[in-house]
Design an enzyme around this catalytic site. Sequence first.
Site, mmCIF file in Angstrom:
data_model
loop_
_atom_site.group_PDB
_atom_site.id
_atom_site.type_symbol
_atom_site.label_atom_id
_atom_site.label_comp_id
_atom_site.label_asym_id
_atom_site.label_seq_id
_atom_site.Cartn_x
_atom_site.Cartn_y
_atom_site.Cartn_z
ATOM 1 N N ALA A 10 0.812 -1.228 0.000
ATOM 2 C CA ALA A 10 0.000 0.000 0.000
ATOM 3 C C ALA A 10 0.836 1.264 0.000
ATOM 4 O O ALA A 10 0.389 2.306 0.476
ATOM 5 C CB ALA A 10 -0.938 -0.008 1.210
ATOM 6 N N ILE A 14 -2.808 1.698 -6.459
ATOM 7 C CA ILE A 14 -4.074 1.099 -6.049
ATOM 8 C C ILE A 14 -4.086 0.800 -4.551
ATOM 9 O O ILE A 14 -5.064 1.074 -3.852
ATOM 10 C CB ILE A 14 -4.342 -0.182 -6.858
ATOM 11 C CG1 ILE A 14 -4.556 0.158 -8.338
ATOM 12 C CG2 ILE A 14 -5.549 -0.929 -6.311
ATOM 13 C CD1 ILE A 14 -4.608 -1.054 -9.251
ATOM 14 N N ARG A 34 7.403 -2.639 1.315
ATOM 15 C CA ARG A 34 8.627 -3.442 1.370
ATOM 16 C C ARG A 34 9.874 -2.588 1.436
ATOM 17 O O ARG A 34 10.820 -2.908 2.167
ATOM 18 C CB ARG A 34 8.699 -4.379 0.158
ATOM 19 C CG ARG A 34 9.825 -5.388 0.242
ATOM 20 C CD ARG A 34 9.786 -6.379 -0.894
ATOM 21 N NE ARG A 34 9.977 -5.746 -2.195
ATOM 22 C CZ ARG A 34 10.122 -6.407 -3.329
ATOM 23 N NH1 ARG A 34 10.075 -7.729 -3.335
ATOM 24 N NH2 ARG A 34 10.280 -5.767 -4.469
ATOM 25 N N ASN A 82 -2.946 -7.071 -1.929
ATOM 26 C CA ASN A 82 -2.711 -6.252 -3.120
ATOM 27 C C ASN A 82 -1.263 -6.305 -3.603
ATOM 28 O O ASN A 82 -1.001 -6.034 -4.773
ATOM 29 C CB ASN A 82 -3.099 -4.800 -2.818
ATOM 30 C CG ASN A 82 -2.643 -3.830 -3.880
ATOM 31 O OD1 ASN A 82 -3.199 -3.767 -4.965
ATOM 32 N ND2 ASN A 82 -1.585 -3.064 -3.567
ATOM 33 N N TYR A 147 3.046 -13.139 -14.747
ATOM 34 C CA TYR A 147 2.086 -12.265 -14.073
ATOM 35 C C TYR A 147 0.658 -12.783 -14.238
ATOM 36 O O TYR A 147 -0.117 -12.850 -13.277
ATOM 37 C CB TYR A 147 2.214 -10.855 -14.651
ATOM 38 C CG TYR A 147 1.354 -9.814 -13.974
ATOM 39 C CD1 TYR A 147 1.712 -9.288 -12.736
ATOM 40 C CD2 TYR A 147 0.196 -9.344 -14.580
ATOM 41 C CE1 TYR A 147 0.933 -8.322 -12.115
ATOM 42 C CE2 TYR A 147 -0.593 -8.376 -13.966
ATOM 43 C CZ TYR A 147 -0.222 -7.867 -12.739
ATOM 44 O OH TYR A 147 -0.998 -6.908 -12.130
#
Length: 241
Positions: A10, A14, A34, A82, A147
């Site tokens: 986050a 998005i 991260r 996410n 992906y």
Amino acid sequence: MSRSVLVTGANRGIGLAIAAAFAEKGDKVALTYRTGEPPELKATGDGAILPVRCDITSTEDVERAFTEIEAAHGPVEILVANAGITRDTLVLRMTEQDFTDVLDTNLTGSFRVAKRAAKGMLRLRRGRLIFISSVVGLSGSPGQVNYAASKAGLVGMARSLAHELGSRSITANVVAPGFVQTAMTAELGEDRKKQILDAVPLGRYAQPEEIAGVVTFLASPEAAYITGAVVPVDGGLGMGH
């Protein structure tokens, strides 16, 4: 009532928009990142914001993050998985490392956080698991074998969890965005942007807030009877999938 929410990945785009949407509702929001500096968000009402550094490819990191979140906000009631990465290239150039790195973050990382969140949700006898997939996971895309596989895998994961956890009032759903106006899409060349927009019936990119609106709906009381669903937010790009 202020709920304990966790949004992974986050720090921008998005994920940050989703975290902001929950914060605006007064929820207690933990958001993982991260690298870099923690994102800045302000809480409203009874809410609280807790940035937590976490690498979801590490089980130990995930456990440490949940311990910190639970101590501050209580058991996670809403998880939004996410966090994700890309390593785009054509299949003959794609290394096994390119493939496994993307799967480990996007799919296995989501499994790690969902498994850990489910422990607390089972004790609460309620919870919401929301996975951020992609239109690419449903339609495929050249240069994105890794992906697309990782994002398609989230659908099977969510639907299996919907079966396993539904009796405890825990829902599991997938949101599948199309092309979204973010820093990543801003870097595309003009020809590629035109090509994308020509394929989207609505003729524009989504805004991150539009993805966030669907996520917060799936976490709301009004969505209590929705589970195992895949909700496209793609301007019509993936119709038929």
